[in-house]
Design a protein around this motif. Structure first.
Motif, PDB file in Angstrom:
ATOM      1  N   ASP A 195       0.755  -1.391   0.022  1.00 40.31           N
ATOM      2  CA  ASP A 195      -0.091   0.079   0.140  1.00 40.31           C
ATOM      3  C   ASP A 195       1.071   1.405  -0.018  1.00 40.31           C
ATOM      4  O   ASP A 195       0.470   2.206  -0.506  1.00 40.31           O
ATOM      5  N   ASN A 196       2.053   1.323   0.687  1.00 38.16           N
ATOM      6  CA  ASN A 196       2.808   2.615   0.697  1.00 38.16           C
ATOM      7  C   ASN A 196       3.844   2.527  -0.463  1.00 38.16           C
ATOM      8  O   ASN A 196       4.932   3.334  -0.605  1.00 38.16           O
ATOM      9  N   ILE A 197       3.875   1.273  -1.417  1.00 38.32           N
ATOM     10  CA  ILE A 197       4.772   1.495  -2.451  1.00 38.32           C
ATOM     11  C   ILE A 197       3.963   1.842  -3.840  1.00 38.32           C
ATOM     12  O   ILE A 197       4.213   2.513  -4.680  1.00 38.32           O
ATOM     13  N   MET A 198       3.041   0.641  -4.132  1.00 40.36           N
ATOM     14  CA  MET A 198       2.363   0.929  -5.319  1.00 40.36           C
ATOM     15  C   MET A 198       0.995   0.043  -4.829  1.00 40.36           C
ATOM     16  O   MET A 198       0.869  -1.092  -4.759  1.00 40.36           O
ATOM     17  N   PRO A 199       0.082   0.919  -4.454  1.00 43.93           N
ATOM     18  CA  PRO A 199      -1.157   0.202  -3.705  1.00 43.93           C
ATOM     19  C   PRO A 199      -1.856  -0.824  -4.449  1.00 43.93           C
ATOM     20  O   PRO A 199      -2.540  -0.433  -5.722  1.00 43.93           O
TER      21      PRO A 199
END
Ligand code: PLP
Length: 314
Positions: free
Chosen positions: A156-160
């Protein structure tokens, strides 16, 4: 595995108009930005021979998710949910479908090839709805032999994974290629803590001691509509417990049954993981039950949940 139909429709919907499929062209230079933030949906419609009716399955929820993803990439969107739903019905009528169909709405901004990072919320978008005849990726009776991928699932905090964005599928594609070159049908991806997430293009559930267990929606998965559908079917129709919790990798090796679930894959049993048999290596009884029940619901042979089916023909 041949998974994409080469058949094309007669008509496609583009920016508010139904036009001949072959006329929906674009300049080659426009693809630069297109799939970096492009958003799409995958919807199915099922032909019910007894009723001579084509039912679009959970159209409302798919368009809702489409609009949520569009919001997160900050694209402008000039259509209401109702307009897109009607456009899909009109498109299926224009194509005179009387068979199972896959429907793919998508949206992207045209960008010249050197323009990859510019976020321009006010820039016009292309909104397209394509469709094609589609039954299943694979016969569920064959099942799948899978591996645990060495690629980790995006988070979620990189590429959701919650956004249904074309770019996310590069992660799944890497895992699918690795599985194929190692002689497996398909991979399962773990998250950065080593917990089970999903496969490329489908969620996953395991069965242990008569309970169906699937990762929570905050475990790095797409908020799958099939996952919600089978939760209702298991709890309300089959009376089988449906548990949402973190799954360890090693639970894959000792599970009684495992199956993928998704709009395209429907219910697809997994027969081995890393060459260890799942149960006795054959499709288990709970997987069989949900495969049958799911098909009855999507095709409208079961009259439960009528609100999930949108009829195409009058
Ligand atoms: C990455 C991923 N996970 C899960 C799913 C299953 O989602 P749904 O049941 O809404 O089709 C899909 C399929 O669209 C997918 O692409």
């Amino acid at each position: 595995m041949a998974i994409y139909s080469e058949e094309t429709a007669d008509y496609i919907w583009r920016n508010g108009k139904i036009i001949p499929w072959k006329d929906a062209t674009i300049h080659v230079n426009a693809v630069g930005h297109a799939s970096v933030a492009g958003i799409f949906e995958g919807i199915k419609a099922y032909w019910n021979e007894d009723e001579s009716q084509l039912y679009i399955f959970r159209l409302e929820e798919h368009i809702e998710r489409f609009i949520q993803s569009i919001k997160m990439v900050r694209y402008g969107f000039g259509y209401t949910k109702e307009q897109i739903k009607s456009a899909i019905v009109e498109l299926l009528r224009a194509n005179r479908y009387r068979r199972n169909v896959y429907i793919r709405p998508y949206i992207f901004q045209k960008g010249i090839v050197r323009e990859l990072l510019q976020a321009q919320p006010d820039k016009p978008t292309e909104v397209v709805i394509d469709s094609w005849p589609f039954d299943s990726y694979r016969d569920p009776d064959k099942g799948l032999h899978v591996c645990v991928s060495s690629w980790r699932r995006i988070s979620d905090n990189i590429m959701p994974p919650r956004l249904k964005c074309f770019s996310n599928y590069h992660n799944g594609r890497l895992a699918a290629m690795e599985a194929a070159v190692s002689g497996y049908d398909w991979p399962v991806l773990l998250d950065d803590r080593g917990k089970v997430t999903e496969g490329p293009g489908a969620c996953l559930a395991i069965v242990r001691d008569g309970k169906v267990i699937t990762p929570e929606i905050t475990n790095g998965i797409l908020e799958s509509i099939t996952r919600d559908t089978i939760k209702h079917i298991f709890e309300e129709l089959l009376k089988i417990p449906f548990v949402e919790r973190t799954i360890d990798r090693t639970e894959l090796y000792i599970a009684d049954e495992i199956f993928f679930l998704g709009t395209g894959w429907e219910i697809m049993p997994v027969l081995s993981v890393d060459r260890l048999s799942v149960g006795d290596g054959k499709t288990g009884s709970i997987s069989k039950k949900i495969t049958g029940a799911y098909r009855e619901v999507v095709t409208g042979k079961s009259k439960n949940w009528p609100e999930w089916r949108t009829a195409v023909w009058d």
